[in-house]
Enzyme design. Structure first.
Site, PDB file in Angstrom:
ATOM      1  N   CYS A 125       8.368   1.376  22.198  1.00 49.38           N
ATOM      2  CA  CYS A 125       9.306   1.646  23.289  1.00 49.38           C
ATOM      3  C   CYS A 125       9.430   3.143  23.552  1.00 49.38           C
ATOM      4  CB  CYS A 125      10.672   1.043  22.979  1.00 49.38           C
ATOM      5  SG  CYS A 125      11.491   1.837  21.570  1.00 49.38           S
ATOM      6  N   HIS A 157      -5.461  10.384  11.098  1.00 52.05           N
ATOM      7  CA  HIS A 157      -5.212   8.950  11.301  1.00 52.05           C
ATOM      8  C   HIS A 157      -3.759   8.596  11.010  1.00 52.05           C
ATOM      9  CE1 HIS A 157      -9.780   7.934  10.761  1.00 52.05           C
ATOM     10  NE2 HIS A 157      -9.514   8.561  11.885  1.00 52.05           N
ATOM     11  N   CYS A 196      15.099   0.127  19.934  1.00 51.66           N
ATOM     12  CA  CYS A 196      15.135  -1.135  20.671  1.00 51.66           C
ATOM     13  C   CYS A 196      15.314  -2.342  19.764  1.00 51.66           C
ATOM     14  CB  CYS A 196      13.871  -1.287  21.508  1.00 51.66           C
ATOM     15  SG  CYS A 196      12.401  -1.601  20.515  1.00 51.66           S
ATOM     16  N   ARG A 214       0.836  -1.216   0.000  1.00 47.92           N
ATOM     17  CA  ARG A 214       0.000   0.000   0.000  1.00 47.92           C
ATOM     18  C   ARG A 214       0.864   1.257   0.000  1.00 47.92           C
ATOM     19  NH1 ARG A 214      -3.825  -0.112   4.893  1.00 47.92           N
ATOM     20  NH2 ARG A 214      -4.478   1.895   4.051  1.00 47.92           N
TER      21      ARG A 214
HETATM   22 ZN   LIG Z   1      11.311   0.256  19.907  1.00 49.33          ZN
END
Ligand SMILES: [Zn+2]
Length: 489
Positions: free
Chosen positions: A147, A135, A178, A83
Protein backbone atom coordinates in the site's frame (compact mmCIF):
# COMPACT_ATOMS: atom_id res chain seq x y z
CA UNK A 1 48.48 -25.19 2.76
CA UNK A 2 47.58 -23.69 -0.62
CA UNK A 3 49.79 -24.48 -3.63
CA UNK A 4 52.73 -22.21 -4.42
CA UNK A 5 51.01 -20.24 -7.15
CA UNK A 6 48.01 -19.64 -4.86
CA UNK A 7 50.38 -18.54 -2.09
CA UNK A 8 51.92 -16.10 -4.52
CA UNK A 9 48.52 -14.67 -5.38
CA UNK A 10 47.66 -14.38 -1.70
CA UNK A 11 50.84 -12.35 -1.16
CA UNK A 12 49.95 -10.25 -4.18
CA UNK A 13 46.50 -9.55 -2.72
CA UNK A 14 48.03 -8.74 0.65
CA UNK A 15 50.38 -6.26 -1.05
CA UNK A 16 47.52 -4.76 -3.05
CA UNK A 17 45.51 -4.22 0.11
CA UNK A 18 48.54 -2.69 1.79
CA UNK A 19 48.75 -0.06 -0.96
CA UNK A 20 45.06 0.42 -1.68
CA UNK A 21 43.32 3.66 -0.79
CA UNK A 22 39.79 2.29 -1.03
CA UNK A 23 38.25 -1.14 -0.61
CA UNK A 24 35.04 -2.41 -2.12
CA UNK A 25 33.80 -5.70 -0.64
CA UNK A 26 31.26 -7.57 -2.74
CA UNK A 27 29.81 -10.69 -1.15
CA UNK A 28 27.45 -13.52 -2.06
CA UNK A 29 26.11 -16.63 -0.35
CA UNK A 30 29.56 -18.20 0.04
CA UNK A 31 30.41 -15.52 2.60
CA UNK A 32 27.56 -16.67 4.87
CA UNK A 33 28.17 -20.39 4.50
CA UNK A 34 31.24 -20.22 6.74
CA UNK A 35 29.10 -18.83 9.58
CA UNK A 36 27.21 -22.12 9.41
CA UNK A 37 24.31 -20.66 7.42
CA UNK A 38 22.77 -22.93 4.80
CA UNK A 39 23.26 -22.39 1.09
CA UNK A 40 19.93 -23.41 -0.42
CA UNK A 41 21.15 -24.08 -3.94
CA UNK A 42 20.20 -27.63 -4.89
CA UNK A 43 17.09 -29.42 -3.71
CA UNK A 44 18.88 -32.03 -1.62
CA UNK A 45 20.16 -29.71 1.09
CA UNK A 46 17.09 -27.52 0.92
CA UNK A 47 14.64 -30.37 1.49
CA UNK A 48 16.77 -31.83 4.25
CA UNK A 49 16.43 -28.49 6.06
CA UNK A 50 12.68 -28.24 5.34
CA UNK A 51 11.23 -31.78 4.95
CA UNK A 52 7.62 -30.58 4.42
CA UNK A 53 8.76 -28.71 1.29
CA UNK A 54 10.49 -31.91 0.13
CA UNK A 55 7.20 -33.80 0.44
CA UNK A 56 5.48 -31.12 -1.62
CA UNK A 57 8.39 -31.04 -4.09
CA UNK A 58 8.80 -27.27 -3.73
CA UNK A 59 12.26 -26.02 -4.68
CA UNK A 60 14.04 -23.02 -3.13
CA UNK A 61 13.40 -20.99 -6.26
CA UNK A 62 9.65 -21.78 -6.09
CA UNK A 63 9.44 -21.20 -2.36
CA UNK A 64 11.20 -17.83 -2.55
CA UNK A 65 8.25 -16.20 -4.33
CA UNK A 66 5.79 -13.60 -3.00
CA UNK A 67 2.94 -15.77 -4.24
CA UNK A 68 2.96 -17.88 -1.04
CA UNK A 69 2.17 -14.91 1.20
CA UNK A 70 -1.27 -14.66 -0.40
CA UNK A 71 -1.77 -18.39 -1.11
CA UNK A 72 -0.40 -19.98 2.09
CA UNK A 73 0.62 -17.20 4.51
CA UNK A 74 1.21 -19.57 7.45
CA UNK A 75 3.67 -21.65 5.42
CA UNK A 76 5.35 -18.59 3.89
CA UNK A 77 5.84 -17.04 7.33
CA UNK A 78 7.02 -20.32 8.88
CA UNK A 79 9.75 -20.49 6.27
CA UNK A 80 10.79 -16.84 6.22
CA UNK A 81 10.37 -16.51 10.00
CA UNK A 82 12.59 -19.51 10.60
CA UNK A 83 15.25 -18.19 8.27
CA UNK A 84 15.12 -14.74 9.88
CA UNK A 85 15.75 -16.30 13.31
CA UNK A 86 18.48 -18.57 11.98
CA UNK A 87 20.27 -15.54 10.52
CA UNK A 88 19.67 -13.44 13.61
CA UNK A 89 21.18 -16.09 15.89
CA UNK A 90 24.20 -16.86 13.68
CA UNK A 91 27.57 -15.51 14.78
CA UNK A 92 29.48 -13.92 11.91
CA UNK A 93 32.70 -15.87 11.25
CA UNK A 94 36.11 -14.24 11.89
CA UNK A 95 36.43 -13.26 8.22
CA UNK A 96 34.02 -10.38 8.86
CA UNK A 97 36.31 -8.97 11.54
CA UNK A 98 39.30 -9.15 9.17
CA UNK A 99 37.38 -7.37 6.44
CA UNK A 100 36.29 -4.66 8.88
CA UNK A 101 39.89 -4.07 9.94
CA UNK A 102 41.09 -3.83 6.35
CA UNK A 103 38.26 -1.53 5.45
CA UNK A 104 38.90 0.76 8.41
CA UNK A 105 42.57 1.06 7.41
CA UNK A 106 41.69 2.50 3.98
CA UNK A 107 42.45 6.24 3.66
CA UNK A 108 39.45 6.71 1.35
CA UNK A 109 37.26 4.23 3.20
CA UNK A 110 35.31 1.30 1.90
CA UNK A 111 31.90 -0.02 1.00
CA UNK A 112 30.13 -3.38 1.18
CA UNK A 113 27.76 -4.60 -1.51
CA UNK A 114 26.03 -7.89 -0.86
CA UNK A 115 23.26 -10.00 -2.33
CA UNK A 116 22.85 -11.71 1.05
CA UNK A 117 19.64 -10.85 2.87
CA UNK A 118 20.83 -12.26 6.20
CA UNK A 119 22.10 -9.00 7.76
CA UNK A 120 25.41 -10.58 8.75
CA UNK A 121 27.51 -7.54 7.82
CA UNK A 122 25.48 -5.32 10.17
CA UNK A 123 25.61 -8.03 12.82
CA UNK A 124 29.41 -8.07 12.45
CA UNK A 125 29.58 -4.33 13.17
CA UNK A 126 29.82 -2.85 9.67
CA UNK A 127 28.27 0.59 9.39
CA UNK A 128 24.85 0.81 7.77
CA UNK A 129 25.85 3.88 5.75
CA UNK A 130 28.60 1.87 4.01
CA UNK A 131 26.36 -1.05 3.09
CA UNK A 132 24.30 -1.79 -0.01
CA UNK A 133 22.07 -4.86 0.36
CA UNK A 134 21.01 -5.13 -3.23
CA UNK A 135 18.42 -7.86 -2.61
CA UNK A 136 17.11 -6.28 0.58
CA UNK A 137 17.14 -7.60 4.13
CA UNK A 138 15.11 -10.31 5.81
CA UNK A 139 15.19 -8.24 8.99
CA UNK A 140 12.99 -5.59 7.40
CA UNK A 141 9.33 -5.86 6.45
CA UNK A 142 7.00 -4.29 3.91
CA UNK A 143 3.32 -4.54 3.02
CA UNK A 144 2.34 -7.52 0.83
CA UNK A 145 -0.03 -5.34 -1.27
CA UNK A 146 2.06 -2.99 -1.05
CA UNK A 147 0.00 0.00 0.00
CA UNK A 148 3.03 2.29 0.38
CA UNK A 149 6.80 2.42 0.13
CA UNK A 150 7.13 1.93 3.90
CA UNK A 151 9.81 -0.47 5.16
CA UNK A 152 10.18 -1.18 8.88
CA UNK A 153 12.36 -3.36 11.12
CA UNK A 154 11.05 -6.91 11.57
CA UNK A 155 9.65 -7.85 14.96
CA UNK A 156 8.90 -11.56 14.85
CA UNK A 157 8.95 -12.59 18.51
CA UNK A 158 5.21 -13.39 18.50
CA UNK A 159 5.62 -15.86 15.67
CA UNK A 160 5.35 -19.53 16.65
CA UNK A 161 6.91 -21.77 14.05
CA UNK A 162 6.33 -25.51 13.72
CA UNK A 163 9.05 -26.85 11.45
CA UNK A 164 7.51 -30.36 11.27
CA UNK A 165 4.46 -29.02 9.51
CA UNK A 166 6.09 -25.79 8.33
CA UNK A 167 3.29 -23.63 9.67
CA UNK A 168 3.43 -20.40 11.62
CA UNK A 169 0.93 -19.75 14.38
CA UNK A 170 0.31 -16.65 16.48
CA UNK A 171 -0.08 -13.17 15.11
CA UNK A 172 1.45 -12.95 11.62
CA UNK A 173 3.17 -9.61 10.94
CA UNK A 174 0.79 -6.97 9.58
CA UNK A 175 1.21 -3.71 7.68
CA UNK A 176 0.76 -0.79 10.13
CA UNK A 177 -0.75 1.32 7.33
CA UNK A 178 -3.52 -0.87 5.95
CA UNK A 179 -3.60 -3.96 8.15
CA UNK A 180 -2.77 -6.34 5.28
CA UNK A 181 -0.18 -9.09 5.76
CA UNK A 182 3.47 -7.98 5.88
CA UNK A 183 6.35 -9.80 4.19
CA UNK A 184 10.15 -9.55 4.33
CA UNK A 185 11.59 -6.68 2.32
CA UNK A 186 13.72 -9.00 0.21
CA UNK A 187 13.75 -9.32 -3.55
CA UNK A 188 12.13 -12.70 -4.30
CA UNK A 189 11.83 -14.60 -7.56
CA UNK A 190 8.99 -13.29 -9.80
CA UNK A 191 8.68 -10.37 -7.43
CA UNK A 192 6.82 -7.36 -8.82
CA UNK A 193 5.94 -6.01 -5.37
CA UNK A 194 9.34 -5.54 -3.75
CA UNK A 195 9.45 -2.13 -2.11
CA UNK A 196 12.73 -0.63 -3.24
CA UNK A 197 13.34 2.76 -1.62
CA UNK A 198 15.50 1.37 1.21
CA UNK A 199 17.80 -0.42 -1.26
CA UNK A 200 17.66 2.56 -3.64
CA UNK A 201 18.87 4.87 -0.88
CA UNK A 202 21.73 2.46 -0.16
CA UNK A 203 22.51 2.34 -3.89
CA UNK A 204 22.59 6.14 -4.02
CA UNK A 205 25.13 6.30 -1.17
CA UNK A 206 27.15 3.60 -2.90
CA UNK A 207 27.23 5.59 -6.16
CA UNK A 208 28.33 8.70 -4.26
CA UNK A 209 31.14 6.76 -2.60
CA UNK A 210 32.24 5.31 -5.94
CA UNK A 211 32.37 8.81 -7.41
CA UNK A 212 34.42 10.02 -4.44
CA UNK A 213 37.05 7.27 -4.82
CA UNK A 214 37.38 7.65 -8.58
CA UNK A 215 41.06 8.03 -9.40
CA UNK A 216 42.10 6.54 -6.05
CA UNK A 217 43.69 3.10 -5.78
CA UNK A 218 40.65 0.85 -5.46
CA UNK A 219 40.68 -2.88 -4.75
CA UNK A 220 37.52 -4.94 -5.15
CA UNK A 221 37.37 -8.04 -2.99
CA UNK A 222 34.64 -10.37 -4.23
CA UNK A 223 33.81 -13.15 -1.79
CA UNK A 224 31.63 -16.21 -2.25
CA UNK A 225 29.65 -14.85 -5.19
CA UNK A 226 28.40 -17.65 -7.41
CA UNK A 227 27.98 -17.75 -11.16
CA UNK A 228 24.39 -19.10 -11.00
CA UNK A 229 22.98 -15.63 -10.30
CA UNK A 230 25.97 -13.55 -11.34
CA UNK A 231 24.70 -10.13 -10.17
CA UNK A 232 27.57 -9.60 -7.75
CA UNK A 233 30.20 -10.87 -10.19
CA UNK A 234 29.03 -8.61 -13.01
CA UNK A 235 28.83 -5.60 -10.69
CA UNK A 236 32.43 -6.02 -9.55
CA UNK A 237 33.67 -6.62 -13.10
CA UNK A 238 31.91 -3.49 -14.35
CA UNK A 239 33.33 -1.32 -11.58
CA UNK A 240 36.80 -2.82 -12.02
CA UNK A 241 36.71 -1.78 -15.65
CA UNK A 242 35.18 1.63 -15.13
CA UNK A 243 37.31 2.61 -12.13
CA UNK A 244 40.43 0.80 -13.37
CA UNK A 245 40.46 -1.20 -10.15
CA UNK A 246 41.85 -4.63 -9.38
CA UNK A 247 39.27 -7.35 -8.79
CA UNK A 248 40.11 -10.24 -6.46
CA UNK A 249 37.70 -13.17 -6.72
CA UNK A 250 37.55 -15.54 -3.72
CA UNK A 251 35.38 -18.50 -4.63
CA UNK A 252 36.05 -22.25 -4.89
CA UNK A 253 35.32 -22.12 -8.65
CA UNK A 254 37.31 -18.93 -9.33
CA UNK A 255 39.61 -19.27 -12.34
CA UNK A 256 42.39 -17.03 -13.59
CA UNK A 257 41.18 -15.33 -16.72
CA UNK A 258 42.54 -12.83 -19.18
CA UNK A 259 40.74 -9.79 -17.88
CA UNK A 260 43.02 -9.12 -14.96
CA UNK A 261 41.07 -10.86 -12.18
CA UNK A 262 43.14 -12.32 -9.36
CA UNK A 263 41.52 -15.67 -8.60
CA UNK A 264 41.71 -17.31 -5.20
CA UNK A 265 39.94 -20.67 -5.63
CA UNK A 266 39.08 -21.05 -1.94
CA UNK A 267 36.20 -20.74 0.45
CA UNK A 268 35.51 -17.33 2.02
CA UNK A 269 37.00 -17.82 5.46
CA UNK A 270 39.96 -19.82 4.14
CA UNK A 271 40.83 -17.09 1.64
CA UNK A 272 40.37 -14.22 4.10
CA UNK A 273 42.37 -16.05 6.76
CA UNK A 274 45.23 -16.65 4.31
CA UNK A 275 45.28 -12.98 3.23
CA UNK A 276 45.18 -11.86 6.84
CA UNK A 277 48.12 -14.09 7.69
CA UNK A 278 50.09 -12.75 4.71
CA UNK A 279 49.36 -9.19 5.84
CA UNK A 280 50.56 -9.92 9.35
CA UNK A 281 53.76 -11.64 8.27
CA UNK A 282 54.39 -8.81 5.80
CA UNK A 283 54.22 -6.24 8.59
CA UNK A 284 56.53 -8.30 10.79
CA UNK A 285 58.91 -8.77 7.88
CA UNK A 286 58.93 -5.06 7.02
CA UNK A 287 59.55 -4.14 10.65
CA UNK A 288 62.49 -6.57 10.77
CA UNK A 289 64.01 -5.12 7.60
CA UNK A 290 63.67 -1.57 8.86
CA UNK A 291 65.46 -2.48 12.07
CA UNK A 292 68.33 -4.35 10.42
CA UNK A 293 68.73 -1.80 7.61
CA UNK A 294 68.82 -4.73 5.20
CA UNK A 295 67.12 -2.75 2.47
CA UNK A 296 70.09 -0.47 1.96
CA UNK A 297 72.47 -2.49 -0.20
CA UNK A 298 76.11 -1.55 -0.42
CA UNK A 299 78.01 -1.00 -3.67
CA UNK A 300 79.92 -4.23 -3.02
CA UNK A 301 76.70 -6.15 -2.68
CA UNK A 302 75.49 -4.76 -5.98
CA UNK A 303 78.67 -5.83 -7.74
CA UNK A 304 78.36 -9.42 -6.57
CA UNK A 305 75.08 -9.55 -8.47
CA UNK A 306 73.10 -11.69 -6.05
CA UNK A 307 71.27 -13.43 -8.89
CA UNK A 308 68.20 -15.05 -7.35
CA UNK A 309 68.04 -18.81 -7.63
CA UNK A 310 65.13 -20.02 -9.76
CA UNK A 311 62.35 -21.93 -8.02
CA UNK A 312 63.11 -25.64 -7.90
CA UNK A 313 61.60 -27.94 -10.45
CA UNK A 314 60.53 -25.19 -12.77
CA UNK A 315 63.26 -25.39 -15.35
CA UNK A 316 62.20 -28.72 -16.83
CA UNK A 317 60.53 -27.35 -19.95
CA UNK A 318 62.38 -24.33 -21.33
CA UNK A 319 60.07 -21.88 -23.02
CA UNK A 320 62.74 -20.08 -24.97
CA UNK A 321 64.10 -21.21 -28.30
CA UNK A 322 67.55 -21.53 -26.90
CA UNK A 323 67.76 -24.04 -24.10
CA UNK A 324 69.26 -22.67 -20.96
CA UNK A 325 70.26 -24.82 -18.08
CA UNK A 326 70.16 -23.75 -14.50
CA UNK A 327 72.98 -21.36 -13.75
CA UNK A 328 73.63 -20.42 -17.34
CA UNK A 329 73.06 -16.92 -18.50
CA UNK A 330 72.27 -15.76 -21.98
CA UNK A 331 73.95 -12.64 -23.15
CA UNK A 332 72.07 -10.43 -25.50
CA UNK A 333 74.10 -8.09 -27.60
CA UNK A 334 72.26 -4.83 -27.70
CA UNK A 335 73.99 -3.73 -30.89
CA UNK A 336 73.23 -6.74 -33.07
CA UNK A 337 70.41 -8.47 -31.22
CA UNK A 338 72.55 -11.61 -31.15
CA UNK A 339 72.24 -13.99 -28.27
CA UNK A 340 74.70 -16.40 -26.77
CA UNK A 341 75.43 -18.18 -23.57
CA UNK A 342 77.64 -16.44 -21.10
CA UNK A 343 78.66 -16.63 -17.50
CA UNK A 344 77.97 -13.71 -15.22
CA UNK A 345 81.63 -12.84 -14.67
CA UNK A 346 82.22 -12.52 -18.41
CA UNK A 347 79.71 -9.76 -18.85
CA UNK A 348 80.85 -6.27 -18.05
CA UNK A 349 78.67 -3.50 -16.77
CA UNK A 350 79.39 -1.18 -19.64
CA UNK A 351 79.65 -3.41 -22.70
CA UNK A 352 76.10 -2.79 -23.76
CA UNK A 353 74.96 -6.31 -23.01
CA UNK A 354 72.16 -7.61 -20.90
CA UNK A 355 71.81 -11.08 -19.55
CA UNK A 356 68.82 -13.29 -19.60
CA UNK A 357 68.38 -15.75 -16.86
CA UNK A 358 65.54 -17.76 -18.28
CA UNK A 359 63.80 -20.88 -17.26
CA UNK A 360 60.45 -22.50 -17.68
CA UNK A 361 57.10 -20.92 -17.14
CA UNK A 362 56.19 -20.19 -13.62
CA UNK A 363 52.77 -21.76 -12.83
CA UNK A 364 51.30 -18.31 -12.20
CA UNK A 365 52.39 -17.08 -15.61
CA UNK A 366 55.23 -15.08 -14.09
CA UNK A 367 58.76 -16.26 -14.36
CA UNK A 368 61.85 -14.50 -13.13
CA UNK A 369 63.88 -13.10 -16.00
CA UNK A 370 66.28 -11.53 -16.68
CA UNK A 371 68.63 -11.16 -13.80
CA UNK A 372 71.06 -8.81 -15.43
CA UNK A 373 74.15 -10.01 -13.70
CA UNK A 374 76.18 -6.99 -12.75
CA UNK A 375 73.22 -4.66 -12.88
CA UNK A 376 71.12 -6.69 -10.50
CA UNK A 377 70.75 -4.75 -7.26
CA UNK A 378 71.03 -6.80 -4.16
CA UNK A 379 67.84 -8.35 -2.93
CA UNK A 380 65.67 -7.34 -5.88
CA UNK A 381 64.51 -9.68 -8.58
CA UNK A 382 62.55 -9.47 -11.79
CA UNK A 383 59.41 -11.01 -13.10
CA UNK A 384 57.99 -10.99 -16.56
CA UNK A 385 54.45 -11.50 -17.68
CA UNK A 386 53.66 -11.72 -21.36
CA UNK A 387 50.57 -10.54 -23.15
CA UNK A 388 49.05 -10.97 -26.57
CA UNK A 389 50.98 -13.91 -28.05
CA UNK A 390 54.25 -12.65 -26.64
CA UNK A 391 54.07 -9.24 -28.29
CA UNK A 392 53.81 -7.28 -25.08
CA UNK A 393 55.06 -7.75 -21.57
CA UNK A 394 55.24 -6.30 -18.13
CA UNK A 395 58.60 -6.50 -16.44
CA UNK A 396 58.40 -5.95 -12.72
CA UNK A 397 61.26 -5.36 -10.31
CA UNK A 398 60.24 -6.97 -7.07
CA UNK A 399 61.63 -6.11 -3.67
CA UNK A 400 62.31 -8.63 -0.95
CA UNK A 401 58.91 -8.03 0.59
CA UNK A 402 57.30 -8.76 -2.76
CA UNK A 403 56.48 -5.17 -3.68
CA UNK A 404 56.64 -4.32 -7.35
CA UNK A 405 58.91 -1.31 -6.99
CA UNK A 406 59.22 -0.58 -10.66
CA UNK A 407 57.11 -1.93 -13.50
CA UNK A 408 58.06 -1.52 -17.11
CA UNK A 409 55.49 -2.14 -19.81
CA UNK A 410 56.90 -2.99 -23.19
CA UNK A 411 55.29 -3.84 -26.50
CA UNK A 412 56.85 -4.83 -29.80
CA UNK A 413 54.16 -3.13 -31.85
CA UNK A 414 52.35 0.06 -31.15
CA UNK A 415 49.13 -1.95 -31.68
CA UNK A 416 49.88 -3.81 -28.46
CA UNK A 417 50.78 -0.65 -26.59
CA UNK A 418 47.20 0.00 -25.53
CA UNK A 419 46.95 -3.27 -23.61
CA UNK A 420 50.16 -2.49 -21.77
CA UNK A 421 49.13 1.05 -20.98
CA UNK A 422 45.82 -0.22 -19.62
CA UNK A 423 47.47 -2.96 -17.55
CA UNK A 424 49.90 -0.46 -16.08
CA UNK A 425 47.31 2.21 -15.53
CA UNK A 426 44.91 -0.15 -13.81
CA UNK A 427 47.40 -1.00 -11.09
CA UNK A 428 49.45 2.18 -11.16
CA UNK A 429 50.33 3.73 -7.85
CA UNK A 430 52.00 6.71 -9.46
CA UNK A 431 51.67 8.60 -12.75
CA UNK A 432 52.87 6.70 -15.78
CA UNK A 433 55.94 7.93 -17.58
CA UNK A 434 56.58 7.23 -21.23
CA UNK A 435 60.11 5.89 -21.41
CA UNK A 436 62.38 7.20 -24.11
CA UNK A 437 63.99 4.21 -25.70
CA UNK A 438 65.48 4.14 -29.19
CA UNK A 439 64.36 1.25 -31.36
CA UNK A 440 61.77 0.16 -28.81
CA UNK A 441 58.39 0.76 -30.37
CA UNK A 442 56.57 1.17 -27.11
CA UNK A 443 57.72 1.39 -23.55
CA UNK A 444 56.20 2.93 -20.46
CA UNK A 445 56.97 2.59 -16.82
CA UNK A 446 55.54 3.24 -13.45
CA UNK A 447 57.34 3.61 -10.18
CA UNK A 448 55.66 2.37 -7.05
CA UNK A 449 57.58 3.18 -4.00
CA UNK A 450 56.86 4.97 -0.79
CA UNK A 451 59.81 3.50 1.04
CA UNK A 452 62.99 5.59 1.37
CA UNK A 453 64.98 2.35 1.02
CA UNK A 454 63.49 1.78 -2.40
CA UNK A 455 63.82 5.43 -3.37
CA UNK A 456 67.55 5.27 -2.77
CA UNK A 457 67.70 2.43 -5.27
CA UNK A 458 65.58 4.09 -7.92
CA UNK A 459 68.32 5.28 -10.33
CA UNK A 460 69.82 1.79 -10.27
CA UNK A 461 66.45 0.13 -10.69
CA UNK A 462 65.57 2.42 -13.61
CA UNK A 463 68.74 1.38 -15.38
CA UNK A 464 68.11 -2.32 -14.72
CA UNK A 465 64.53 -2.00 -15.85
CA UNK A 466 65.50 -0.22 -19.04
CA UNK A 467 68.08 -2.85 -19.94
CA UNK A 468 65.63 -5.61 -19.12
CA UNK A 469 63.02 -4.06 -21.37
CA UNK A 470 65.46 -3.76 -24.26
CA UNK A 471 66.67 -7.29 -23.60
CA UNK A 472 63.12 -8.57 -23.82
CA UNK A 473 62.56 -6.84 -27.14
CA UNK A 474 65.84 -8.17 -28.48
CA UNK A 475 65.08 -11.63 -27.27
CA UNK A 476 61.73 -11.57 -29.03
CA UNK A 477 63.34 -10.27 -32.20
CA UNK A 478 65.82 -13.11 -31.99
CA UNK A 479 63.00 -15.63 -31.60
CA UNK A 480 61.34 -14.24 -34.72
CA UNK A 481 64.58 -14.36 -36.64
CA UNK A 482 65.18 -17.94 -35.57
CA UNK A 483 61.65 -18.99 -36.49
CA UNK A 484 61.98 -17.45 -39.92
CA UNK A 485 65.27 -19.25 -40.51
CA UNK A 486 63.82 -22.54 -39.36
CA UNK A 487 60.91 -22.21 -41.76
CA UNK A 488 63.36 -21.48 -44.61
CA UNK A 489 65.03 -24.87 -44.14
ZN1 LIG B 1 -0.26 -1.98 3.66
Amino acid sequence: MPADHIQRRIREVSNLLGKAEALLITAGAGMSVDSGLPDFRGNHGFWRAYPPLGKLGISFERMAQPYWFTERPAMAWAWYGHRARLYREATPHPGYRMLREWLQAMPAGGFVVTSNVDGQFLEAGFEARGLYELHGSIHHLQCVTPCSDAVWPAELSDLQIDLDTLTAAGELPRCPNCGALARPNVLMFNDMDWVEPRAREQARRFDQWLARVRGRRLVILEIGAGSAVPTIRRLGERIAQRNLATLVRCNPDAAESDDGIIALPMGALEALGAIDEARRSRRVHAAGLARSGAMAPTRAAERTGDVPAPPRGQHAAPRATIRLRLGEIACIDLETGGIELAWPQEVGADDGAACLFAFADHPSGWFPVPATSVHSPCGYQMRLIEFGAGNAALIAIISRDDDAVLTIGVARNSDDGGAIWHALYRTALSPLQPLECPRAPWIARRLDTDSPDHRAMVPELMQVGRIAAIAWLKFKAFEDWQRENESDD
